[in-house]
Design an enzyme around this catalytic site. Structure first.
Site, mmCIF file in Angstrom:
data_model
loop_
_atom_site.group_PDB
_atom_site.id
_atom_site.type_symbol
_atom_site.label_atom_id
_atom_site.label_comp_id
_atom_site.label_asym_id
_atom_site.label_seq_id
_atom_site.Cartn_x
_atom_site.Cartn_y
_atom_site.Cartn_z
ATOM 1 N N HIS A 150 56.206 -22.185 -50.992
ATOM 2 C CA HIS A 150 56.290 -20.909 -52.060
ATOM 3 C C HIS A 150 57.360 -20.580 -51.603
ATOM 4 C CE1 HIS A 150 54.025 -16.557 -52.978
ATOM 5 N NE2 HIS A 150 55.859 -16.192 -51.537
ATOM 6 N N GLU A 151 58.238 -20.482 -50.465
ATOM 7 C CA GLU A 151 59.525 -19.557 -50.652
ATOM 8 C C GLU A 151 60.226 -20.372 -51.445
ATOM 9 O OE1 GLU A 151 58.951 -17.478 -49.401
ATOM 10 O OE2 GLU A 151 57.006 -16.822 -48.034
ATOM 11 N N ASP A 168 53.867 -18.723 -56.170
ATOM 12 C CA ASP A 168 51.918 -19.296 -55.508
ATOM 13 C C ASP A 168 51.647 -20.561 -56.439
ATOM 14 O OD1 ASP A 168 51.622 -17.384 -53.687
ATOM 15 O OD2 ASP A 168 50.329 -16.262 -55.227
ATOM 16 N N HIS A 214 60.419 -19.291 -54.939
ATOM 17 C CA HIS A 214 61.009 -18.467 -55.115
ATOM 18 C C HIS A 214 62.503 -18.166 -55.175
ATOM 19 C CE1 HIS A 214 58.503 -15.136 -54.504
ATOM 20 N NE2 HIS A 214 57.976 -15.683 -52.798
ATOM 21 N N GLU A 241 56.167 -13.500 -57.368
ATOM 22 C CA GLU A 241 55.350 -13.884 -56.270
ATOM 23 C C GLU A 241 54.293 -14.989 -57.195
ATOM 24 O OE1 GLU A 241 55.844 -14.048 -53.059
ATOM 25 O OE2 GLU A 241 56.949 -12.653 -53.647
HETATM 26 ZN ZN LIG Z 1 56.818 -14.802 -52.159
#
Ligand SMILES: [Zn+2]
Length: 669
Positions: free
Chosen positions: A505-506, A570, A509, A566
């Site tokens: 997830h990070e 995800d 980003h 986000e």
């Molecule tokens: Zn996030």
């Protein structure tokens, strides 16, 4: 133990799967069909058996771990308050003890903020507003209207520049002032009522207090009208307007910036990023035209609300009544020890964090995490190479960005030096001011200097992680590297579904709608071909529409644009964690089909992932977060991600057309 991050340290099947919380069989609702509503399947029984505690507004896996970390921290703070062993323990022990001293707080009432209120009372000349605001910030370390600090330059990420930004609202978002629906109107009435009560607590008559509160509402509404919307702030170009101090001065003729910057000891400042110019026009309008008594009411209100949590019980209670109960649906006040633990962590996080890490984060956990991160980086590289919609030219640039990721795990290598912060055991408000002044000095000292890449934006016990596009780094505090997210001794499928997805997830980003506008060095620069960027936007638009249809409370849908970054993270995180699991199993010669408790590795991966998001939230909190939180609710973080990933449908034998395997799924990364 190299190679042991996954697989090798396998425990007995029963003990691994079922005993550990991340793959909690008892959480599963077997009456639900995973292909119809996977979240209900993975979390149904958990939700039934875990009602929201009365001192919470949302209760989920993050909160469980957060409460556990907070409790461990509390026992440390308590011990330090009673019998400190080091000067650092004495400092944070005293901070905590001062916060816990409810008798003293009750005895003092509003006394600790009287010096601030007197200064406001004595101020009567709108021409001197800049000197007044600067002086209040210098003496008491809190401000009004706007924020001033350092920020990385979007165009030269190695440098820190000064930035002024919108602020000064008492409600959580500008929309609360501007929306015309009945619910918003009701909240505004309740807010004015709350502000009135706070003025009464300061000793004003109910009539005066009501008039003051009404003035506060007028001033704040005008500021809200000038504020930039949350969604618009996601575009880097919208929040970048570097001006000379002279140009800023033209924007707000009645606020003397030279005087203000001098009070902040920043007289040398030549240029500044005016993040939200529209706001400063609105501020100018208020400073020039609002009734002077209205401005004073506004200043008084922001003083009492700023310190309310640290004042006597009636202030604490009234502050709770509005911000926690009305806005968030919280039933009971959080116990004082929990609040003081959090406040101490917030204030002196890298002091308490040093001891916390030594107790709760063994070096082996850090080594294993590093290997896990590398496995995920390899999977993301593979994922980028395999994209059918992206040209080789853009892929090469994306890979450069991936290679340039800086991985930060657990805690900072160099701890922050708090030696200049004076903490007194009998002065909670003074301590808060000391810490704020310290942070302000630290922050402003960065202006004009090179960026310190080793700095952390979260304290070690925090149950969270982050990506910073300007630094192109991924950060995982020790607080999240704990079960149920992370346990290097358990089933790798569950581990990859938990912390693996968090890491993915990070990383994603770096390539979401916002991150994709930053290059490997953290500068805002177009590194995409025009054609690829167009395809990327078509794909993200698919998610905007999809998530914008998900409902979190009756009539309250998610904001597809606000949550886009986000949601993209995800979805991408789930893809690459799955790939990383499969290649790790293959590399280690482990079966990709062997079942535990009847579940294949793929199924255990998805269940582990889904169960990270098990939660209950109050209706009020769901509505508030839909307006302000860039993250979707747990239900949609789980279901939205799996319904866009065909491997999920395959793992559970779903048919195309079922809700969790739609024919028109979205796919970005
Ligand atoms: Zn996030």
């Amino acid at each position: 133990m190299p190679g042991a991050i996954v697989g090798r340290a396998r425990c007995g099947a029963r003990a691994c799967f079922g005993a550990d919380k991340a793959s909690d069989l008892s959480a599963i609702d077997k009456t639900a069909d995973p292909c119809t509503n996977f979240y209900q399947y993975a979390c149904g029984n958990w939700m039934k058996n875990n009602p929201i505690p009365s001192d919470q507004t949302r209760w989920g896996r993050f909160n469980e771990l957060g409460e556990r970390n907070n409790y461990l921290l509390y026992t440390e703070l308590k011990a330090a308050a009673e019998a400190p062993k080091t000067p650092l323990q004495k400092k944070y022990g005293d901070y905590f003890a001062a916060c816990m001293n409810v008798n003293l707080a009750d005895k003092l009432g509003a006394k600790p903020i009287e010096p601030m209120l007197k200064t406001i009372d004595a101020w009567n000349d709108r021409k001197t507003i800049a000197a007044f605001v600067g002086e209040m910030e210098r003496s008491y370390a809190y401000g009004f209207f706007f924020g001033f600090g350092s920020a990385q330059d979007q165009k030269d990420s190695t440098q820190q520049i000064g930035a002024v930004d919108q602020g000064g609202l008492g409600l959580p978002d500008r929309d609360y002032y501007l929306n015309d629906d009945d619910r918003s109107k009701k909240i505004r009435e309740q807010y004015v009522d709350h502000v009135t009560k706070m003025f009464v607590l300061l000793g004003d008559t109910p009539e005066t207090a009501a008039a003051e509160a009404s003035s506060v509402m007028t001033v704040e509404t005008a500021l809200a009208q000038g504020s930039m919307a949350r969604v618009d702030r996601r575009t880097p170009a919208n929040v970048y307007h570097v001006m000379t101090v002279g140009e800023l001065q033209e924007l707000t003729p009645d606020f003397n910036w030279k005087v203000y910057f001098a009070a902040k000891q920043e007289s040398g400042l030549k240029t500044v990023n005016v993040v939200s110019p529209g706001f400063f026009k609105a501020m100018q309008q208020q400073i020039a035209t609002a009734d002077i008594t209205a401005l004073k009411s506004y200043l008084r209100w922001h003083t009492v609300t700023r310190f309310a949590e640290t004042l006597s019980e009636p202030f604490v209670q009234e502050n709770f009544n509005f911000y926690s109960a009305t806005l968030n649906g919280q039933k009971e006040q959080t116990p004082r020890w929990k609040r003081c633990t959090r406040m101490t962590d917030r204030a002196l996080g890298e002091a308490v964090g040093q001891d916390w890490v030594a107790q709760n984060f063994p070096p082996a956990a850090k080594d294993n995490m590093e290997q896990l991160v590398h496995a995920l980086e390899a999977a993301l590289k593979q994922d980028i190479q395999g994209l059918d919609w992206m040209s080789d030219a853009t892929k090469a640039e994306a890979e450069k960005k991936l290679v340039a990721f800086r991985d930060k795990i657990g805690y900072p290598n160099k701890w922050r030096d708090y030696s200049s912060v004076v903490v007194k055991r009998d002065d909670a408000i003074g301590n808060l001011t000391q810490v704020s002044a310290f942070n302000d000095r630290r922050d402003l000292a960065k202006i004009g200097k090179p960026v310190d890449e080793k700095e952390w934006g979260m304290t070690p016990p925090t149950v969270n992680a982050y990506y910073n596009p300007a630094q192109n780094d991924i950060n995982f505090p020790a607080g999240i590297l704990q079960p149920p997210f992370y346990d290097f001794k358990i089933d790798p499928a569950v581990n990859f579904g938990g912390i693996g997805v968090v890491i993915g997830h990070e990383m994603t980003h770096g390539f979401d709608d916002e991150g994709a506008q930053y290059d490997p060095q953290g500068n805002v620069r177009q590194w995409w071909t025009a054609e690829d960027k167009k395809k990327f936007t078509e794909r993200t638009d698919c998610e905007v529409k999809e998530y914008g249809d998900f409902e979190v409370a009756p009539g309250q849908k998610l904001n597809g644009k606000l949550t886009l970054g986000e949601n993209t993270a995800d979805n991408g995180g789930l893809h690459i964690a799955y790939q990383a699991l499969m290649s790790t199993l293959a590399k280690e010669g482990d079966s990709t089909t062997a079942t535990i408790d009847g579940y294949t590795p793929a199924q255990r991966f998805f269940i582990g992932f889904g169960q990270v998001w098990c939660e209950n939230r109050t209706e009020q909190a769901a509505r508030l977060r839909a307006k302000t939180d860039p993250h979707s609710s747990g239900e949609w973080r789980a279901n939205g991600s799996v319904q866009n990933f065909d491997e999920f449908g395959k793992a559970f034998g779903c048919r195309v057309g079922q809700p969790m395997m739609p024919a028109n799924a979205c796919r970005v990364w």
